[in-house]
Design a protein around this motif. Structure first.
Motif, PDB file in Angstrom:
ATOM      1  N   CYS A  80     -10.740  26.878  12.876  1.00  0.00           N
ATOM      2  CA  CYS A  80      -9.352  26.951  12.402  1.00  0.00           C
ATOM      3  C   CYS A  80      -8.925  28.392  12.150  1.00  0.00           C
ATOM      4  N   LEU A  81      -9.874  29.250  11.799  1.00  0.00           N
ATOM      5  CA  LEU A  81      -9.555  30.625  11.446  1.00  0.00           C
ATOM      6  C   LEU A  81      -9.794  31.617  12.576  1.00  0.00           C
ATOM      7  N   ARG A  82     -10.485  31.187  13.600  1.00  0.00           N
ATOM      8  CA  ARG A  82     -10.806  32.101  14.700  1.00  0.00           C
ATOM      9  C   ARG A  82      -9.527  32.621  15.350  1.00  0.00           C
ATOM     10  N   LEU A 116      -7.277  34.551  13.917  1.00  0.00           N
ATOM     11  CA  LEU A 116      -6.245  34.901  12.942  1.00  0.00           C
ATOM     12  C   LEU A 116      -6.555  36.252  12.302  1.00  0.00           C
ATOM     13  N   THR A 117      -5.528  36.985  11.982  1.00  0.00           N
ATOM     14  CA  THR A 117      -5.677  38.239  11.247  1.00  0.00           C
ATOM     15  C   THR A 117      -5.043  38.052   9.874  1.00  0.00           C
ATOM     16  N   PHE A 118      -5.812  38.333   8.833  1.00  0.00           N
ATOM     17  CA  PHE A 118      -5.325  38.154   7.466  1.00  0.00           C
ATOM     18  C   PHE A 118      -4.962  39.496   6.859  1.00  0.00           C
TER      19      PHE A 118
END
Length: 66
Positions: A53-55, A57-59
């Motif tokens: 789910c997070l692959r 993404l840049t936070f």
């Protein structure tokens, strides 16, 4: 006095800072008593996500939230 003022955004408003902190302490006490545990800050929780789910993404964050 600076210990209960909390966030710098409201440090020039000590009454508002005090009221918000008392509300936080009250809700923390209610949660601790109702659950029979002792948490210092029950409003700060871990956030759990699946890796896929997070692959990709840049936070970005300014403080503790994103």
């Amino acid at each position: 006095m600076a210990g209960w003022l909390g966030h710098p955004e409201i440090s020039d408003q000590p009454l508002q800072a005090f009221v918000l902190n008392v509300a936080h302490w009250t809700f923390t006490l209610l949660i601790n008593v109702s659950l029979g545990i002792w948490l210092k800050d029950p409003f700060t929780m871990y956030k759990v996500f699946r890796r896929e789910c997070l692959r990709g993404l840049t936070f970005e964050c300014n403080r503790f939230d994103f």
